[in-house]
Design a protein around this motif. Structure first.
Motif, PDB file in Angstrom:
ATOM      1  N   MET A   1      -1.162  69.844  15.639  1.00 57.62           N
ATOM      2  CA  MET A   1       0.159  70.446  15.546  1.00 57.62           C
ATOM      3  C   MET A   1       0.682  70.354  14.123  1.00 57.62           C
ATOM      4  O   MET A   1       0.589  69.315  13.487  1.00 57.62           O
ATOM      5  CB  MET A   1       1.135  69.730  16.489  1.00 57.62           C
ATOM      6  N   ALA A   2       1.223  71.459  13.621  1.00 59.05           N
ATOM      7  CA  ALA A   2       1.817  71.475  12.291  1.00 59.05           C
ATOM      8  C   ALA A   2       3.310  71.751  12.400  1.00 59.05           C
ATOM      9  O   ALA A   2       3.799  72.277  13.396  1.00 59.05           O
ATOM     10  CB  ALA A   2       1.146  72.547  11.436  1.00 59.05           C
ATOM     11  N   LYS A   3       4.033  71.381  11.357  1.00 61.55           N
ATOM     12  CA  LYS A   3       5.459  71.687  11.277  1.00 61.55           C
ATOM     13  C   LYS A   3       5.625  72.954  10.438  1.00 61.55           C
ATOM     14  O   LYS A   3       5.171  72.992   9.288  1.00 61.55           O
ATOM     15  CB  LYS A   3       6.222  70.526  10.645  1.00 61.55           C
ATOM     16  N   ILE A   4       6.270  73.949  11.000  1.00 65.55           N
ATOM     17  CA  ILE A   4       6.355  75.256  10.349  1.00 65.55           C
ATOM     18  C   ILE A   4       7.803  75.728  10.317  1.00 65.55           C
ATOM     19  O   ILE A   4       8.518  75.645  11.324  1.00 65.55           O
ATOM     20  CB  ILE A   4       5.478  76.289  11.070  1.00 65.55           C
ATOM     21  N   LEU A   5       8.219  76.224   9.160  1.00 66.94           N
ATOM     22  CA  LEU A   5       9.545  76.811   8.997  1.00 66.94           C
ATOM     23  C   LEU A   5       9.392  78.321   8.902  1.00 66.94           C
ATOM     24  O   LEU A   5       8.655  78.821   8.053  1.00 66.94           O
ATOM     25  CB  LEU A   5      10.221  76.267   7.735  1.00 66.94           C
ATOM     26  N   VAL A   6      10.083  79.042   9.780  1.00 65.39           N
ATOM     27  CA  VAL A   6      10.045  80.505   9.799  1.00 65.39           C
ATOM     28  C   VAL A   6      11.374  81.023   9.244  1.00 65.39           C
ATOM     29  O   VAL A   6      12.434  80.709   9.799  1.00 65.39           O
ATOM     30  CB  VAL A   6       9.825  81.044  11.224  1.00 65.39           C
ATOM     31  N   VAL A   7      11.306  81.819   8.173  1.00 68.44           N
ATOM     32  CA  VAL A   7      12.511  82.368   7.540  1.00 68.44           C
ATOM     33  C   VAL A   7      12.430  83.887   7.640  1.00 68.44           C
ATOM     34  O   VAL A   7      11.633  84.516   6.939  1.00 68.44           O
ATOM     35  CB  VAL A   7      12.635  81.920   6.071  1.00 68.44           C
ATOM     36  N   GLU A   8      13.239  84.468   8.507  1.00 68.76           N
ATOM     37  CA  GLU A   8      13.152  85.899   8.796  1.00 68.76           C
ATOM     38  C   GLU A   8      14.509  86.380   9.306  1.00 68.76           C
ATOM     39  O   GLU A   8      15.091  85.770  10.214  1.00 68.76           O
ATOM     40  CB  GLU A   8      12.065  86.144   9.844  1.00 68.76           C
ATOM     41  N   ASP A   9      15.034  87.489   8.721  1.00 67.28           N
ATOM     42  CA  ASP A   9      16.369  87.946   9.104  1.00 67.28           C
ATOM     43  C   ASP A   9      16.370  88.821  10.358  1.00 67.28           C
ATOM     44  O   ASP A   9      17.417  89.002  10.978  1.00 67.28           O
ATOM     45  CB  ASP A   9      17.042  88.678   7.943  1.00 67.28           C
ATOM     46  N   ASP A  10      15.241  89.363  10.748  1.00 66.67           N
ATOM     47  CA  ASP A  10      15.168  90.163  11.961  1.00 66.67           C
ATOM     48  C   ASP A  10      15.110  89.221  13.168  1.00 66.67           C
ATOM     49  O   ASP A  10      14.124  88.500  13.350  1.00 66.67           O
ATOM     50  CB  ASP A  10      13.925  91.061  11.920  1.00 66.67           C
ATOM     51  N   ASN A  11      16.158  89.215  13.980  1.00 69.08           N
ATOM     52  CA  ASN A  11      16.273  88.247  15.074  1.00 69.08           C
ATOM     53  C   ASN A  11      15.119  88.319  16.059  1.00 69.08           C
ATOM     54  O   ASN A  11      14.565  87.294  16.473  1.00 69.08           O
ATOM     55  CB  ASN A  11      17.592  88.453  15.821  1.00 69.08           C
ATOM     56  N   GLN A  12      14.731  89.537  16.452  1.00 68.32           N
ATOM     57  CA  GLN A  12      13.672  89.684  17.440  1.00 68.32           C
ATOM     58  C   GLN A  12      12.328  89.239  16.888  1.00 68.32           C
ATOM     59  O   GLN A  12      11.564  88.524  17.553  1.00 68.32           O
ATOM     60  CB  GLN A  12      13.585  91.140  17.914  1.00 68.32           C
ATOM     61  N   ARG A  14      11.833  87.173  14.394  1.00 68.83           N
ATOM     62  CA  ARG A  14      11.881  85.720  14.203  1.00 68.83           C
ATOM     63  C   ARG A  14      11.632  84.996  15.525  1.00 68.83           C
ATOM     64  O   ARG A  14      10.848  84.043  15.581  1.00 68.83           O
ATOM     65  CB  ARG A  14      13.233  85.318  13.610  1.00 68.83           C
ATOM     66  N   HIS A  15      12.278  85.461  16.572  1.00 73.57           N
ATOM     67  CA  HIS A  15      12.086  84.852  17.889  1.00 73.57           C
ATOM     68  C   HIS A  15      10.632  84.968  18.346  1.00 73.57           C
ATOM     69  O   HIS A  15      10.052  84.003  18.866  1.00 73.57           O
ATOM     70  CB  HIS A  15      13.005  85.533  18.910  1.00 73.57           C
ATOM     71  N   ASN A  16      10.018  86.118  18.136  1.00 69.82           N
ATOM     72  CA  ASN A  16       8.632  86.327  18.561  1.00 69.82           C
ATOM     73  C   ASN A  16       7.671  85.402  17.813  1.00 69.82           C
ATOM     74  O   ASN A  16       6.745  84.837  18.405  1.00 69.82           O
ATOM     75  CB  ASN A  16       8.223  87.787  18.337  1.00 69.82           C
ATOM     76  N   ILE A  17       7.877  85.271  16.511  1.00 68.37           N
ATOM     77  CA  ILE A  17       7.008  84.411  15.709  1.00 68.37           C
ATOM     78  C   ILE A  17       7.141  82.963  16.158  1.00 68.37           C
ATOM     79  O   ILE A  17       6.141  82.253  16.348  1.00 68.37           O
ATOM     80  CB  ILE A  17       7.333  84.544  14.207  1.00 68.37           C
ATOM     81  N   VAL A  18       8.387  82.505  16.327  1.00 65.06           N
ATOM     82  CA  VAL A  18       8.624  81.124  16.765  1.00 65.06           C
ATOM     83  C   VAL A  18       7.968  80.879  18.119  1.00 65.06           C
ATOM     84  O   VAL A  18       7.294  79.853  18.332  1.00 65.06           O
ATOM     85  CB  VAL A  18      10.138  80.839  16.839  1.00 65.06           C
ATOM     86  N   GLU A  19       8.120  81.819  19.040  1.00 65.80           N
ATOM     87  CA  GLU A  19       7.544  81.676  20.376  1.00 65.80           C
ATOM     88  C   GLU A  19       6.021  81.566  20.313  1.00 65.80           C
ATOM     89  O   GLU A  19       5.420  80.701  20.966  1.00 65.80           O
ATOM     90  CB  GLU A  19       7.956  82.860  21.242  1.00 65.80           C
ATOM     91  N   GLN A  20       5.382  82.427  19.520  1.00 68.92           N
ATOM     92  CA  GLN A  20       3.923  82.399  19.404  1.00 68.92           C
ATOM     93  C   GLN A  20       3.440  81.073  18.812  1.00 68.92           C
ATOM     94  O   GLN A  20       2.451  80.495  19.278  1.00 68.92           O
ATOM     95  CB  GLN A  20       3.438  83.557  18.528  1.00 68.92           C
ATOM     96  N   LEU A  21       4.129  80.585  17.802  1.00 70.61           N
ATOM     97  CA  LEU A  21       3.728  79.331  17.174  1.00 70.61           C
ATOM     98  C   LEU A  21       3.924  78.153  18.119  1.00 70.61           C
ATOM     99  O   LEU A  21       3.072  77.255  18.190  1.00 70.61           O
ATOM    100  CB  LEU A  21       4.527  79.110  15.882  1.00 70.61           C
ATOM    101  N   GLU A  22       5.021  78.137  18.843  1.00 71.98           N
ATOM    102  CA  GLU A  22       5.272  77.045  19.788  1.00 71.98           C
ATOM    103  C   GLU A  22       4.274  77.067  20.935  1.00 71.98           C
ATOM    104  O   GLU A  22       3.865  76.004  21.432  1.00 71.98           O
ATOM    105  CB  GLU A  22       6.700  77.131  20.309  1.00 71.98           C
ATOM    106  N   LEU A  23       3.861  78.261  21.362  1.00 66.63           N
ATOM    107  CA  LEU A  23       2.840  78.350  22.405  1.00 66.63           C
ATOM    108  C   LEU A  23       1.510  77.781  21.943  1.00 66.63           C
ATOM    109  O   LEU A  23       0.670  77.388  22.759  1.00 66.63           O
ATOM    110  CB  LEU A  23       2.653  79.815  22.840  1.00 66.63           C
TER     111      LEU A  23
END
Length: 252
Positions: A1-12, A14-23
């Motif tokens: 597991m790594a710690k990742i910071l996602v910086v993205e102004d498009d809400n959808q 950003r949410h999709n990227i975070v969800e994929q990484l957490e999965l």
């Protein structure tokens, strides 16, 4: 597991990227621009930053400049996510210190592969730097030597804490963590887990002890947690790792 910071102004997005990484078992924090990201990073030390370029308030180029100018954070690798694919834009991002680009739209599988490649290399580098610093007698040789000896002495203790280790090296907790970060680009808990997993691979390939024995001997609080950490690090469960390595040895 790594710690990742996602910086993205498009809400959808950003949410999709975070969800994929957490999965995929990564610990993730997010921000919608560079200003927010600078606040997040005060309490969250990522192994990798995924960052859009065109954002309000503070864009990706300004953000990477702020990070790279701070010696405490400058080592963190960047992957830029961008719809700007002009050659000069790509060159500018690389000149500022980004390690890679992902032009939008991109495949989530491609993103995950790039993330895993970078974070796996970081994990391997932690162990190599620990070994190399001792071999080369770098300026912090005495700390590295003492820290390694203490890891060897205490790695079997499932109750070992960072506070106990700091007392052993005669440092405050914050001073020890800073010294570990400076020398190994890691922290105490990550170093301890990596050391335990390295020892586990030795026991798995060089002894016939049970997986439960290996987990207990290497300081893991439960067999399930050991199996989870091991598979996360080596992509196969402990039993499969043992079988694969025994097979390789038999084929030599």
């Amino acid at each position: 597991m790594a710690k990742i910071l996602v910086v993205e102004d498009d809400n959808q997005l950003r949410h999709n990227i975070v969800e994929q990484l957490e999965l995929n078992n990564h610990e993730v924090r997010s921000a919608k621009n560079g200003v927010q990201a600078l606040e997040v990073i005060q309490t969250f030390s990522p192994n990798l930053i995924l960052c859009d370029i065109m954002m309000p308030e503070m864009d990706g180029i300004s953000f990477i400049r702020a990070i790279k100018s701070d010696p405490y954070y400058s080592y963190i690798p960047f992957i830029f996510l961008t719809a700007k694919v002009a050659q000069q834009d790509l060159i500018q991002g690389l000149e500022e210190g980004a390690v890679d680009y992902l032009p939008k739209p991109f495949l989530h599988k491609e993103l995950l592969l790039k993330v895993n490649n970078i974070t796996n290399q970081q994990r391997e580098l932690v162990v190599r730097q620990l070994q190399q610093s001792i071999a080369d007698e770098e300026p912090d040789f005495q700390f590295a030597k003492q820290f390694t000896e203490l890891l060897e002495r205490h790695f079997s203790n499932a109750a070992l804490t960072a506070e106990q280790m700091a007392e052993e090296v005669n440092m405050s907790l914050s001073a020890m963590q800073r010294t570990i970060k400076k020398n190994f680009q890691s922290n105490f808990s990550e170093m301890l887990k990596e050391y335990r997993l390295q020892k586990a691979t030795n026991y798995l390939t060089q002894t016939d002890h049970s997986i439960q024995w290996v987990a207990d001997r290497c300081g893991f609080s439960s067999l399930s947690y050991f199996s989870y950490c091991f598979k996360e690090a080596y992509q196969v469960p402990p039993l499969q790792f043992r079988a694969n390595n025994q097979l390789s040895a038999n084929n030599k």
